[in-house]
Design a protein around this motif. Sequence first.
Motif, PDB file in Angstrom:
ATOM      1  N   ILE A 129     124.020   1.203  76.924  1.00 12.40           N
ATOM      2  CA  ILE A 129     124.078   1.872  75.628  1.00 12.40           C
ATOM      3  C   ILE A 129     125.358   2.684  75.536  1.00 12.40           C
ATOM      4  CG2 ILE A 129     122.949   3.573  74.150  1.00 12.40           C
ATOM      5  CD1 ILE A 129     120.350   2.548  75.152  1.00 12.40           C
TER       6      ILE A 129
ATOM      7  N   THR B 240     119.721   2.457  69.553  1.00  6.94           N
ATOM      8  CA  THR B 240     118.795   3.335  70.265  1.00  6.94           C
ATOM      9  C   THR B 240     118.636   4.620  69.458  1.00  6.94           C
ATOM     10  OG1 THR B 240     119.464   2.440  72.406  1.00  6.94           O
ATOM     11  CG2 THR B 240     118.376   4.586  72.403  1.00  6.94           C
TER      12      THR B 240
ATOM     13  N   TYR C 247     113.875   5.085  71.902  1.00 10.06           N
ATOM     14  CA  TYR C 247     113.415   3.706  71.799  1.00 10.06           C
ATOM     15  C   TYR C 247     114.547   2.867  71.202  1.00 10.06           C
ATOM     16  CZ  TYR C 247     112.597   4.624  66.817  1.00 10.06           C
ATOM     17  OH  TYR C 247     112.746   4.945  65.487  1.00 10.06           O
ATOM     18  N   THR C 248     114.523   1.576  71.523  1.00  9.49           N
ATOM     19  CA  THR C 248     115.580   0.665  71.098  1.00  9.49           C
ATOM     20  C   THR C 248     114.973  -0.464  70.279  1.00  9.49           C
ATOM     21  OG1 THR C 248     116.893   1.156  73.082  1.00  9.49           O
ATOM     22  CG2 THR C 248     117.425  -0.860  71.888  1.00  9.49           C
TER      23      THR C 248
END
Length: 228
Positions: A53, A68, A77-78
């Motif tokens: 990320i 994300t 959370y993604t």
Amino acid sequence: MRILSFLRWSIVGALLALLIAPAAITLATGTQLVVVDGKSMTPTYEFGDLVLIGDPHPDDFQPGHVVTVGRPDGSMYTHRIQEITDGEALLKGDGNTAADPDTISYDQLVGAVRGHIGGPLAAVLAYVQTTPARISLAVLVLALLLLPLERRPADAKDGEDGEDGGREDGDTDPADQKDPPATSAEDTDRVLGDVFGLAGDRHPHTEKPSLLAPQEQNGPIRRRSPQW
């Protein structure tokens, strides 16, 4: 010994590579490694995979991009962006049948997915990021570095090898031999007499005069006047 040494250094190198791999990936890509702990993004990202990320960019805030999002409680959370309406994005997990109930704004983005690592490598990298694993690997590396591979020679037994390089007590070093005692005057006279004929009377009962130091016989020795 060479094979054991090569094996040890190979293991040490592999363990060190595992220890620094997460940090090396982070520095090289400018991202952070995040472990996927759910199944909402399957089959794109499986449970236990690592996603890389990076910092969010305005170009990431559009449909089709995986982003994300941070929650108020600090968790993340993604999910993938489905659509954007009036600056609000609707997200949905690839493995979910329905979209997320709430929309998010660009300010809520923590990052965007730049890549991912899956399979056994992801499991290993995820494990070595934990503190217990790092401590265990560091101790193992230190133990391998300190492990002796060569046998030390056995100590010499008492009486077999002395301090003089293994010479026993009964041996004699030529350098330690002393000069023979000087011969007496009588022995010297006998040798000189045998060689030069200076021994005088050879009668066994005749006392031979010493050639080294004159002795007094019946009074002091008198010098004779030379005969002209």
